[in-house]
Design a protein around this motif. Structure first.
Motif, PDB file in Angstrom:
ATOM      1  N   ASP A 150     -69.453 -26.911 -17.533  1.00  0.00           N
ATOM      2  CA  ASP A 150     -68.917 -26.896 -19.062  1.00  0.00           C
ATOM      3  C   ASP A 150     -67.468 -27.160 -19.401  1.00  0.00           C
ATOM      4  N   ARG A 151     -66.909 -28.349 -19.486  1.00  0.00           N
ATOM      5  CA  ARG A 151     -65.835 -28.548 -19.790  1.00  0.00           C
ATOM      6  C   ARG A 151     -64.961 -27.892 -20.995  1.00  0.00           C
ATOM      7  N   ARG A 152     -65.829 -27.366 -21.746  1.00  0.00           N
ATOM      8  CA  ARG A 152     -65.763 -26.764 -23.109  1.00  0.00           C
ATOM      9  C   ARG A 152     -65.704 -25.314 -23.018  1.00  0.00           C
ATOM     10  N   TRP A 153     -65.917 -24.706 -21.931  1.00  0.00           N
ATOM     11  CA  TRP A 153     -65.891 -23.250 -21.376  1.00  0.00           C
ATOM     12  C   TRP A 153     -64.304 -22.730 -21.595  1.00  0.00           C
ATOM     13  N   SER A 154     -64.432 -21.485 -22.080  1.00  0.00           N
ATOM     14  CA  SER A 154     -63.000 -21.073 -22.553  1.00  0.00           C
ATOM     15  C   SER A 154     -63.042 -19.620 -22.161  1.00  0.00           C
ATOM     16  N   HIS A 265     -65.103 -21.800 -12.437  1.00  0.00           N
ATOM     17  CA  HIS A 265     -65.153 -22.552 -13.673  1.00  0.00           C
ATOM     18  C   HIS A 265     -63.868 -22.812 -14.424  1.00  0.00           C
ATOM     19  N   SER A 269     -62.406 -26.719 -15.507  1.00  0.00           N
ATOM     20  CA  SER A 269     -62.468 -26.949 -16.696  1.00  0.00           C
ATOM     21  C   SER A 269     -61.230 -27.150 -17.478  1.00  0.00           C
ATOM     22  N   ASP A 271     -58.098 -29.117 -18.893  1.00  0.00           N
ATOM     23  CA  ASP A 271     -57.984 -30.603 -19.511  1.00  0.00           C
ATOM     24  C   ASP A 271     -57.022 -31.468 -18.736  1.00  0.00           C
TER      25      ASP A 271
END
Length: 414
Positions: A150-154, A265, A269, A271
């Protein structure tokens, strides 16, 4: 041309460093700072040089230093780490390396060191001196979009966090994390003060200027440091103004599976990053299987890494633990002398002793070095003709006894 081999004097250190640079194809001029820095951290008594008898010039280099190696079960053994080995191209085939190695192995045995280690730049050289490849390394290249994380993982789950920190913070928290991990990971070696200074830019070599890195620290919900990653990122864009950046991992330590999963992860992820190179990892590292699509991780390096040469078989085999009980009598051949003999190993108690009992297996010291950390298979070595079975079933027993559930890993080049 003839050359003699001997320990170097302090006044010859600059000449020795020039030979070292020539051997490693580094055309850098040795500075006074290089000499001072090397003298500060080096036991000059453990440096050897080959010297041309006509010119007096140093034409070969050899260094060893005290090292601690973690073995299966978590015990630490005293090792003599061999490094900085060169012979100048003008003086090859004169036996310089053989003479330096013979002097080092005799000295290491006299110092009471249990084994010797090295990272082999070239595979064919060191087997003839009794070393065997004992831990391997692998590197993966990850196609990040295909990998499926998940590239939106924070942030990690459960209140844990990842923070970007500076090199000073790494210098503060890194050594303790490494020591905790070293205590539970066979194949790990100790890192001295200079290692941490060089990796954080507090010191640098004239021919290897420090390059800034990003540093990410994983902390548990209680604030305990359990992971650390260092990485660099290039700057590549397509003509269509699309980022094609590659992130290169320069080191990643994780004390817990949660920290390991979170750090990978995080790295996958960021940018603009399209590709992640993992750096050298254990060959059974979890990184590929952490991806929803493991095929997105392509192996780009799979090679031998840490080599081991036993000097004191009784102490070496007695230091580690074994996967199952069993008794093996090993006939070890060692042309150089220190490790040769017949030994009885009781895997249930970990006791090893010299014996006159009939041999179950016959093998050379290099094959025993490959078995020592649990990475190599006795069955494979027997199939390759490296082990002779004298008692039926002994090879299969040795395979079970010596192998470890996880493969050894040495994250450091020395």
């Amino acid at each position: 041309m003839t050359a003699e081999v001997r320990p170097i004097a302090a006044s010859e250190l600059a000449d020795w460093l020039n030979a070292l640079n020539a051997g490693f194809l580094t055309p850098a001029r040795v500075t006074e700072s290089d000499v001072v820095q090397r003298a500060k951290y080096t036991d000059l008594a453990r440096l050897q040089g080959g010297f041309d008898t006509e010119t007096g010039r140093c034409v070969a280099s050899f260094r060893s230093f005290a090292q601690q190696l973690t073995v299966p079960g978590g015990a630490v053994v005293a090792a003599s780490a061999v490094s900085n080995v060169t012979v100048t191209a003008t003086h090859r085939r004169q036996g310089l390396l053989t003479r330096m190695m013979a002097a080092e192995l005799a000295a290491a045995k006299a110092r009471g060191e249990v084994l010797s280690t090295l990272i082999a730049a070239e595979y064919p050289i060191y087997g003839r001196y009794g070393y065997g490849p004992a831990a391997s390394a692998a590197e993966w290249e990850i196609d990040v979009p295909r990998g499926g994380l998940d590239r939106r993982w924070s942030a990690p789950a459960g209140g844990a966090r990842i923070d970007l920190v500076d090199a000073a913070e790494v210098r503060r928290v890194g050594p303790e994390l490494h020591e905790r991990l070293r205590a539970v990971t066979h194949g790990f070696i100790d890192r001295d003060e200079r290692w941490w200074n060089l990796t954080t830019g507090l010191e640098e070599l004239s021919h290897r200027p420090y390059k800034e890195k990003f540093h990410a620290v994983y902390r548990t919900a209680a604030g305990e440091v359990e992971g650390l990653a260092a990485y660099t990122v290039d700057d590549r864009w397509t003509d269509a103004k699309t980022p094609q950046n590659t992130l290169q991992v320069r080191g990643l330590l994780a004390l817990s599976p949660a920290a390991e999963r979170a750090l990978w992860h995080f790295l996958c992820s960021i940018d603009w990053v399209q590709t992640v190179r993992t750096g050298y990892r254990a060959p059974d590292d979890l990184v590929a299987q952490l991806l929803p699509d493991p095929r997105a991780a392509r192996v780009v390096t799979a090679s031998d890494f840490l080599w081991v040469r036993l000097l004191d078989v009784v102490r070496a085999l007695g230091a580690r633990t074994y996967a199952c009980p069993g008794v093996l009598v090993l006939e070890v051949t060692d042309p150089a002398g220190p490790a040769g003999g017949r030994y009885r190993l009781d895997a249930a108690t970990g006791e090893c002793e010299v014996t006159g009992d009939p041999a179950d297996l016959r093998l050379d010291v290099g094959a025993l070095g490959s078995l020592y950390l649990g990475d190599e298979s006795a069955l494979r070595l027997a199939a390759l003709g490296r082990i002779d079975e004298e008692r039926p079933g002994a090879v299969a027993l040795a395979d079970t006894v010596f192998r470890t559930a996880r493969r050894p890993w040495c994250p450091d080049i020395f």
